[in-house]
Structure formats: structure tokens, C-alpha cells
Design a protein around this motif. Structure first.
Motif, PDB file in Angstrom:
ATOM      1  N   TYR A   1      35.607  24.373 -25.695  1.00 35.03           N
ATOM      2  CA  TYR A   1      34.336  24.078 -26.354  1.00 35.03           C
ATOM      3  C   TYR A   1      33.880  22.633 -26.129  1.00 35.03           C
ATOM      4  N   ALA A   2      34.594  21.901 -25.305  1.00 35.77           N
ATOM      5  CA  ALA A   2      34.328  20.464 -25.152  1.00 35.77           C
ATOM      6  C   ALA A   2      32.964  20.212 -24.531  1.00 35.77           C
ATOM      7  N   GLU A   3      32.289  19.199 -25.057  1.00 35.59           N
ATOM      8  CA  GLU A   3      31.026  18.812 -24.420  1.00 35.59           C
ATOM      9  C   GLU A   3      31.335  18.058 -23.132  1.00 35.59           C
ATOM     10  N   GLU A   4      30.473  18.197 -22.171  1.00 36.69           N
ATOM     11  CA  GLU A   4      30.694  17.538 -20.880  1.00 36.69           C
ATOM     12  C   GLU A   4      30.412  16.044 -21.024  1.00 36.69           C
ATOM     13  N   LEU A   5      31.253  15.265 -20.357  1.00 33.05           N
ATOM     14  CA  LEU A   5      31.108  13.814 -20.409  1.00 33.05           C
ATOM     15  C   LEU A   5      30.761  13.281 -19.033  1.00 33.05           C
ATOM     16  N   PRO A   6      29.954  12.245 -18.963  1.00 34.99           N
ATOM     17  CA  PRO A   6      29.658  11.630 -17.656  1.00 34.99           C
ATOM     18  C   PRO A   6      30.938  11.131 -16.998  1.00 34.99           C
TER      19      PRO A   6
ATOM     20  N   THR B   1      32.850  17.428 -40.128  1.00 30.85           N
ATOM     21  CA  THR B   1      33.004  18.859 -39.850  1.00 30.85           C
ATOM     22  C   THR B   1      31.654  19.540 -40.042  1.00 30.85           C
ATOM     23  N   ILE B   2      31.139  20.178 -38.971  1.00 34.53           N
ATOM     24  CA  ILE B   2      29.859  20.862 -39.040  1.00 34.53           C
ATOM     25  C   ILE B   2      30.125  22.326 -39.383  1.00 34.53           C
ATOM     26  N   GLU B   3      29.439  22.808 -40.442  1.00 30.61           N
ATOM     27  CA  GLU B   3      29.687  24.156 -40.937  1.00 30.61           C
ATOM     28  C   GLU B   3      28.574  25.117 -40.506  1.00 30.61           C
TER      29      GLU B   3
ATOM     30  N   HIS C   1      38.737  19.913 -39.382  1.00 33.21           N
ATOM     31  CA  HIS C   1      39.795  20.286 -40.323  1.00 33.21           C
ATOM     32  C   HIS C   1      39.392  20.134 -41.793  1.00 33.21           C
ATOM     33  N   LEU C   2      38.099  19.939 -42.063  1.00 34.18           N
ATOM     34  CA  LEU C   2      37.655  19.787 -43.445  1.00 34.18           C
ATOM     35  C   LEU C   2      37.048  21.069 -44.001  1.00 34.18           C
ATOM     36  N   SER C   3      36.953  22.108 -43.157  1.00 35.83           N
ATOM     37  CA  SER C   3      36.390  23.386 -43.596  1.00 35.83           C
ATOM     38  C   SER C   3      36.879  24.496 -42.673  1.00 35.83           C
ATOM     39  N   SER C   4      36.938  25.718 -43.198  1.00 41.82           N
ATOM     40  CA  SER C   4      37.292  26.882 -42.370  1.00 41.82           C
ATOM     41  C   SER C   4      36.056  27.641 -41.919  1.00 41.82           C
ATOM     42  N   ASP C   5      34.875  27.193 -42.356  1.00 40.71           N
ATOM     43  CA  ASP C   5      33.620  27.873 -42.033  1.00 40.71           C
ATOM     44  C   ASP C   5      32.844  27.016 -41.034  1.00 40.71           C
ATOM     45  N   LEU C   6      33.268  27.050 -39.777  1.00 42.72           N
ATOM     46  CA  LEU C   6      32.742  26.131 -38.768  1.00 42.72           C
ATOM     47  C   LEU C   6      31.484  26.669 -38.105  1.00 42.72           C
ATOM     48  N   ALA C   7      30.585  25.762 -37.743  1.00 41.88           N
ATOM     49  CA  ALA C   7      29.405  26.108 -36.951  1.00 41.88           C
ATOM     50  C   ALA C   7      29.823  26.288 -35.500  1.00 41.88           C
TER      51      ALA C   7
ATOM     52  N   PRO D   1      29.797  25.595 -31.446  1.00 40.17           N
ATOM     53  CA  PRO D   1      29.852  24.307 -30.739  1.00 40.17           C
ATOM     54  C   PRO D   1      28.480  23.714 -30.457  1.00 40.17           C
ATOM     55  N   ASP D   2      27.505  24.549 -30.031  1.00 48.03           N
ATOM     56  CA  ASP D   2      26.178  24.022 -29.710  1.00 48.03           C
ATOM     57  C   ASP D   2      25.517  23.396 -30.937  1.00 48.03           C
ATOM     58  N   VAL D   3      25.620  24.113 -32.081  1.00 46.10           N
ATOM     59  CA  VAL D   3      25.038  23.595 -33.318  1.00 46.10           C
ATOM     60  C   VAL D   3      25.743  22.307 -33.736  1.00 46.10           C
ATOM     61  N   ALA D   4      27.076  22.316 -33.623  1.00 45.19           N
ATOM     62  CA  ALA D   4      27.842  21.134 -34.035  1.00 45.19           C
ATOM     63  C   ALA D   4      27.447  19.904 -33.235  1.00 45.19           C
ATOM     64  N   VAL D   5      27.350  20.047 -31.929  1.00 47.93           N
ATOM     65  CA  VAL D   5      26.980  18.919 -31.080  1.00 47.93           C
ATOM     66  C   VAL D   5      25.560  18.457 -31.401  1.00 47.93           C
ATOM     67  N   LYS D   6      24.663  19.421 -31.642  1.00 48.19           N
ATOM     68  CA  LYS D   6      23.279  19.087 -31.960  1.00 48.19           C
ATOM     69  C   LYS D   6      23.198  18.268 -33.251  1.00 48.19           C
ATOM     70  N   VAL D   7      23.952  18.685 -34.288  1.00 42.58           N
ATOM     71  CA  VAL D   7      23.946  17.956 -35.560  1.00 42.58           C
ATOM     72  C   VAL D   7      24.544  16.562 -35.385  1.00 42.58           C
ATOM     73  N   LEU D   8      25.631  16.468 -34.649  1.00 38.29           N
ATOM     74  CA  LEU D   8      26.290  15.171 -34.458  1.00 38.29           C
ATOM     75  C   LEU D   8      25.392  14.206 -33.689  1.00 38.29           C
TER      76      LEU D   8
END
Length: 613
Positions: free
Chosen positions: A21-26, A44-46, A82-88, A90-97
Motif C-alpha cells: 500500500y506504500a505511496e510512491e516516492l521520488p 491513523t486515518i479511519e 495502530h490507533l484504530s482497527s477501522d482503517l480508511a 490507502p488512497d483516502v488515507a494519503v489524501k487526508v494526510l
């Protein structure tokens, strides 16, 4: 978004292996990152966090607020699943971050975002103060109210309360509701200046007067808001200090302590207290790389001393006095002569009692003594109370009793609920010659802080209970000097109270042959008496004494010595013929009950240095 916020001395991570699920890095992306004094946000993005912009806005606003409070240098946004078991996803998580990163940067902070979806190693060193570890739950809804927003929800009403118990509602938006107070009434001036905001902001004339009279001056080699005291100013300072100590120790019955002026900024309790004065501390770093803060009040050392003390109910009420030099890094535009400065001396009295009724008794005890002090200086002042509604309903008669003692009305602000640690407080507010107001002495009845600070006493049953604390201050010595100068400048002929005047009696010999007679007279009067033995004419000597605000001026010549009647020119302009015994009786009466001190300079004016030409 769930988050764990750590204020870290240092934080270091290394990106090692990407997950699927890793985002690509330059290609040139540095997989290592180090930071010092940063706020690390483990995030942690839920699944509920679909509105990236709303989540980012809520999170960034709070993170920026925390950074300002803890004074971190930067933010590290670190994905942490590791702060929640109800994870978003990967795309949503990266977008929020990414949105959160951008919102934090838009708030003017330096921010680094660690890559999402990589296995990483990290090392962290947490600072360990009360706000160094915080948990958060950010949603797309409006973030919980900050303390400032919560305070805005507290409502208040204002009254003018008289010593007779009459209560008049005041609308701060309508000056006509102040009609019960004459235009020149100190309370009216205070309300217009401080509550309504009608002060014109003129430069107070005391600034030029303190320099011309060689009392106080700016010190160009120091920081702004720090002053030098010339001998006459130092005398006034020490007399006011002695008067404050006499009230605290002899009359109130406090025991005296002394504590350091600088404290380790990493200590949790020191840091916690310091947060309330964000951006107003003086800080310094030692050669051992330890960061210290100069205290802004005497509470730092006193509360630490009390936490270490064993106090029995038999010791209560326990009254403690400290004359504390304190420092506040006030904004440059706020500095105004001795009215508002960065280094000042505060005579503080803290009283520790076992219950609310004892607290009220102590509060009233302190009020009366501070009222006596204000009356003794002769300054114009107004009284203002702030009190929680339930306390006002129950204890209104106590306030009326205090106003009867002072013989003046007060502004009373009644609050719908508690804003701070106190349930009731008051201030004596001096009024300067421009109509502006400034706080002098204050007493605050603290019903919340003792257990928070770990200040407890052992009761009759052996249990440990939190005290009620009366915080109080006689008022900074510098502000008393300011208001005394300002009060003098309201008069047609400015003067200080007799006990505070650097020179109380000036003898002027009509010729050199009468100098010895003047010296004998000076030695026979128990006051601060000097002699103008310069080469100026008698008329000029009188004018010079007038310009120095001397309380009594006496010309001494053959006629005066032969008649045994001394022509005493009072500051009011009145002339009184007095024998030496009458003069001694007059000065003794004016000085009775006040601290005394010798002349701050040589008795003969010809031997004095000129500090300011």
C-alpha cells in the motif's frame, strides 16, 4: 482521524521497506529524517474520514494551536495505523494526510510528512511536560471549543454596588447608565478606561517627571522595560517595600520566604504554569544546554516549596510573604514608563486555609489591609470585583461590608460560571493623570488549584485535603511609584505624601554665616532635612526647592533665629510660623506609623552629584 501528539526533544525515523500500500516516492527522496523540538503527530486515518478537506481543516487548526502553546519549532506528520482497527483505504488515507500537511503549512508552520505505507524504524525523546503527550480524535465536524471559545460562552452582567447595598445595573455599551457616578468619580474613569475602552492613550507625564526629578530613568544598555533607580528613586522604592512588608508580616502575620528567579523549563509544573504566559517569558540556555525561564510571578517557587511541605490543620491559616522580582516579556508597544515594564518587584501574600468560610474570612482580612495601604498613599483609585453568580448570590453582603470599610462604590462583574481558578477577586485600580487605569493590589479566592498543584494539608482524621488559597499582591512597587507620580501631577502644585518625599524639609541659609545654624537645626529634626548651601540667590533656591516638590521650605537668617519662629513654606503655598518644637511635632505627626529612612544623598546640596543634567 485519531492522533497521538508527542512534543519531542528529538525524533528520528528511517523508511526501510515498502508495503503493497506504500505511496510512491521520488527517486531523490531522503528516506531518513531528523528533527529537534518538534510536535510529532502519529496519525491513523479511519473509514469515516471521507471528507479530507474538513478533516484536514479540523486537525490542522488544533495542531497549530498546540504548537503555539508548547512552542515547538516544527511538526512531523507520521502515518501510524495502530490507533484504530477501522482503517480508511490507502488512497483516502494519503489524501487526508496530504491535505493536513498543506493546511498546517498554510498556517505558517514548518511541517514534514513521513511517507505512507512503509515499514519504518524510529527513535523519539519525549519532553515530559503536562502537554507533551496528547490524544486527539478529529472529525469533519467543528472541532471542540478551545479554552478561549469556551470562555466566550460565559456571560456576565455588571453592577455598580454602593456601600449602602444599592445595586445599579450597568450597560457597558451605554455610558448614560453610569449616571449615578459624577464625571470626575474614580470608578467612572476606571469603567470608561478599562471596561468601555474610552482611554485616549496619551503618554503619561510621569515619564518626564521621573527623569527630571532624578528618580527613575531608562537604562539603554539593558532590555526595554528595565530601569535604573537614582538615589531618590531608590529611597522611595525601599520605603514602599518596607511599607508592603510591614503590612504583610506585622499586620497580616505572614512568614517570609525567598525563592530563585529562574526555573528549569523542562519541569512539568513550571512548564504548565508558563503556558498561561505564552510568548511572554524570558528564557535562557546554560552551558549545560539546560533551558531556564525567568519567573513571571512568585508562584513558581512558593508552590514547589508548599508541595514539599507537611502542613497540619493546626498550621492553618498559613500566610506566606515573598518580595519577588519577576519578569514578563511584554510587547514593545505595551511598555509605558513604570506603568507597564518587563522587570518589576511584586510583594505577594498567599494564604492557605482549610475551607471556603475560612477563605472568605482571609479574603476580607487582606482586603482591609490593602485598602489601608491605598489610602495611606493618597492616590485616586477605584474598586472592581469579579465574582461567579452563585457566590454573589450567597456572599453579596460580604462585599458590601468591604465597600463600607473603603467608603466607596465598586464595579461588580457577575459571571454566569467560573472562568478561571478563582470564584471571586477584586482589584484596586489606580487612576493616572490622563484618565487611564492600572491594577495595583488584588486578592483572588482560589477554590480549584490547591490539589492541582499538590498543595494539601493533613486534617484532624489524618486525611490529606486540598487547601483553599487566597492569592494576593500588594501591587508592584514600580506601579505604586508610577501612580504616586501621576497623582502628584494632577495637583496644582505636585507633591508626594510626606513620608515618601526624598527631601521632606529644605533649609535655606540667607548667607554662608548661617550654614552652621542650619546644620544644627537639621540635626534636631527627625525627618529628611537637607540644606541648600549653593551660591544661588535665596529666591532661586526657593524656586529650585519648589521644582523638587519639597514639602517644607524654611529660610534661615538672623531674624528667624532671633525670634525663634521659623517661617515654614508648605507645599500648598501656605506660610506657617513655627517654633522648632512645633516643627518637630508636625513632622512627627506626619511620619507616625510609616517607615522611615535617612536622606538618600549628602545633606549639603553642594556635595551632591548631578545624575541627569
Amino acid at each position: 482521524m485519531r492522533a497521538l501528539l508527542i512534543h519531542a526533544d528529538k525524533f528520528e525515523y528511517k523508511s526501510k521497506t515498502p508495503t503493497k500500500y506504500a505511496e510512491e516516492l521520488p527517486e531523490d527522496h531522503d528516506k531518513k529524517h531528523k528533527s529537534k523540538d518538534s510536535l510529532v503527530v502519529f496519525s491513523t486515518i479511519e473509514s469515516r474520514d471521507g471528507d479530507a478537506e474538513a478533516i484536514a481543516s479540523s486537525a490542522a487548526a488544533d495542531i497549530i494551536e498546540v504548537v503555539k502553546k508548547v512552542e515547538a519549532e516544527s511538526v512531523v506528520l507520521y502515518p501510524y495505523a495502530h490507533l484504530s482497527s477501522d482503517l480508511a483505504g490507502p488512497d483516502v488515507a494519503v489524501k487526508v494526510l496530504k491535505a493536513t500537511e498543506e493546511a498546517i503549512r498554510a498556517g505558517g508552520l514548518e511541517v514534514h510528512r513521513a511517507p505512507f505505507g512503509w515499514y519504518k524504524s524510529f527513535e523519539i525523546s519525549c519532553k515530559g511536560h503536562p502537554m507533551s503527550e496528547l490524544s486527539r480524535d478529529y472529525t469533519s465536524e467543528r472541532k471542540p471549543a478551545s479554552r478561549e471559545e469556551a470562555l466566550e460562552s460565559i456571560t456576565s452582567v455588571h453592577y455598580i454596588l454602593t456601600p449602602e447595598g444599592e445595586e445599579v445595573r450597568v450597560d457597558l455599551g451605554d455610558v448614560s447608565t453610569l449616571s449615578p457616578l459624577d464625571d470626575g468619580h474614580p470608578l467612572r474613569k476606571f469603567i470608561i478606561s478599562e471596561e468601555i475602552g474610552g482611554s485616549e492613550g496619551k503618554e503619561p507625564p510621569s515619564i518626564k517627571a521621573m527623569q527630571r526629578l532624578e528618580l527613575v530613568d531608562y537604562e539603554q544598555a539593558s532590555d526595554r522595560g528595565h530601569f535604573r533607580l537614582y538615589p531618590k528613586g531608590h529611597l522611595m522604592f525601599k520605603l514602599l517595600e518596607s511599607w508592603a512588608e510591614r503590612i504583610a508580616v506585622d499586620r497580616i502575620g505572614a512568614i517570609q520566604i525567598d525563592t530563585p528567579v529562574m526555573y528549569d523549563w523542562s519541569q512539568p509544573d513550571i512548564r504548565s504554569q508558563g503556558m498561561s504566559f505564552h510568548e511572554r517569558h524570558y528564557k535562557l540556555r546554560t552551558e549545560e544546554n539546560r533551558e531556564f525561564v525567568l519567573r513571571f510571578a512568585g508562584d513558581f517557587g512558593l508552590f514547589r516549596m508548599m508541595k514539599d511541605a507537611t502542613v497540619s490543620y493546626r498550621s492553618l491559616p498559613l500566610r506566606i510573604y515573598e518580595f519577588s522580582k519577576s519578569f514578563r516579556l511584554e510587547q514593545r508597544g505595551e511598555l509605558t514608563g513604570l506603568k507597564r515594564l518587563r522587570a518589576f518587584h511584586m510583594p505577594d501574600v498567599h494564604c492557605f486555609v482549610k475551607d471556603l468560610e475560612s477563605g472568605w474570612a482571609e479574603y476580607m482580612h487582606l482586603y482591609r489591609h490593602y485598602s489601608d495601604l491605598a489610602d495611606a498613599t493618597g492616590v485616586e483609585y477605584a474598586v472592581a470585583f469579579r465574582i461567579v453568580e452563585e457566590f454573589y448570590d450567597k456572599y453579596k453582603q460580604n462585599i458590601i461590608e468591604l465597600l463600607k470599610y473603603s467608603g466607596r462604590p465598586a464595579l461588580v462583574e457577575v459571571l454566569s460560571e467560573m472562568k478561571h481558578y478563582w470564584a471571586v477577586k477584586h482589584e484596586f485600580n489606580g487612576i493616572d493623570s490622563t484618565g487611564g487605569a492600572l491594577q495595583l493590589s488584588t486578592v483572588q479566592l482560589d477554590v480549584a488549584d490547591a490539589e492541582r498543584y499538590g498543595i494539601v494539608y493533613v486534617d484532624e482524621d489524618g486525611g490529606r485535603k486540598g487547601c483553599i488559597i487566597c492569592h494576593s499582591s500588594v501591587g508592584s512597587i514600580e506601579r505604586w511609584m508610577y501612580v504616586l507620580l501621576e497623582e502628584a501631577l494632577k495637583q496644582e502644585k505636585p507633591s508626594f505624601p510626606f513620608w515618601l518625599s526624598p527631601t521632606q524639609v529644605r533649609l535655606i541659609p540667607v548667607g554662608e554665616s548661617f550654614l552652621k545654624d542650619c546644620e544644627e537645626l537639621a540635626g534636631a529634626i527627625d525627618a529628611r532635612v537637607d540644606i541648600d548651601d549653593t551660591d544661588d540667590s535665596v529666591g532661586k533656591k526657593i524656586r529650585n526647592a519648589e521644582r523638587e516638590w519639597i514639602n517644607m521650605i524654611i529660610v534661615v537668617g538672623e531674624k528667624e533665629l532671633a525670634s525663634g519662629q521659623l517661617p515654614v513654606r508648605l507645599r500648598s503655598g501656605e506660610m506657617k510660623a513655627m517654633t522648632l518644637d512645633q516643627l518637630r511635632g508636625e513632622t512627627e505627626q506626619l511620619l507616625e506609623g510609616y517607615p522611615r529612612a535617612p536622606l538618600p544623598l549628602p545633606r549639603l546640596l553642594s556635595k551632591r552629584p548631578i545624575f541627569r543634567g
